[in-house]
Design a protein around this motif. Structure first.
Motif, short mmCIF file in Angstrom:
data_model
loop_
_atom_site.label_atom_id
_atom_site.label_comp_id
_atom_site.label_asym_id
_atom_site.label_seq_id
_atom_site.Cartn_x
_atom_site.Cartn_y
_atom_site.Cartn_z
N SER A 50 -26.71 29.85 -54.09
CA SER A 50 -25.50 30.20 -53.34
C SER A 50 -25.84 30.88 -52.01
O SER A 50 -25.17 30.69 -51.01
N ASP A 51 -26.87 31.72 -52.00
CA ASP A 51 -27.34 32.36 -50.77
C ASP A 51 -28.81 31.99 -50.59
O ASP A 51 -29.71 32.71 -51.07
N TRP A 55 -32.21 34.06 -51.71
CA TRP A 55 -33.00 33.47 -52.80
C TRP A 55 -34.45 33.29 -52.35
O TRP A 55 -35.38 33.59 -53.09
#
Length: 164
Positions: A50-51, A55
């Motif tokens: 998602s990010d 990550w």
């Protein structure tokens, strides 16, 4: 989508691995490759994070810690190879004579070749990083220098080998 993600993360990954590699005792390229592999596994299993930037930073640190832990736990072999037990005394004496001849030839090499090859032949099983530190040269210089020294050693030993 995947291509865009890889393209956008490339510069960040290079910067992060360069910053973490020295402390983990590994090459930035090795660390970068491990993180790319982790990303591919992640994309296959769960899809993109998602990010991605967060990550990636986390993955670099996890891989750096894993590398430090692995390096700390690895131990070189303390004994000679197992096949020495099956060799007869004559073979052992001949092998010892060959090792002595090799070390004598190494000592006759020019420049810093003797120190470099002695470090490579050391029973301490030194890493490239340790050898570079011991010799006071950069780790990147070690491979080309080793190749040059081995070439000198081959030329030095060629007449001796031919004479036998």
């Amino acid at each position: 989508m995947t291509h865009d993600l890889v393209t956008s993360l490339g510069p960040l990954l290079t910067a992060e691995t360069s910053a973490e590699a020295h402390a983990s005792g590994t090459e930035p390229g090795d660390l970068e490759q491990a993180v790319w592999l982790r990303l591919l596994e992640r994309l296959e299993a769960d899809g993109p994070p998602s990010d991605p930037h967060r990550w990636l930073r986390s993955a670099v640190r996890i891989e750096a810690r894993r590398t430090r832990r692995t390096t700390r736990l690895e131990r070189p072999y303390e004994t000679e190879p197992a096949d020495d037990a099956d060799r007869d005394p004559e073979e052992l004496v001949l092998a010892a004579a060959r090792r002595r001849a090799l070390r004598d030839a190494v000592r006759r090499l020019p420049g810093r070749c003797p120190r470099l090859l002695e470090a490579l032949l050391s029973p301490k099983d030194l890493t490239y990083r340790e050898i570079a530190g011991e010799l006071g040269i950069s780790q990147g210089t070690l491979g080309p220098e080793r190749s040059r020294c081995l070439g000198c050693l081959r030329r030095l030993l060629a007449p001796e080998v031919a004479a036998r």
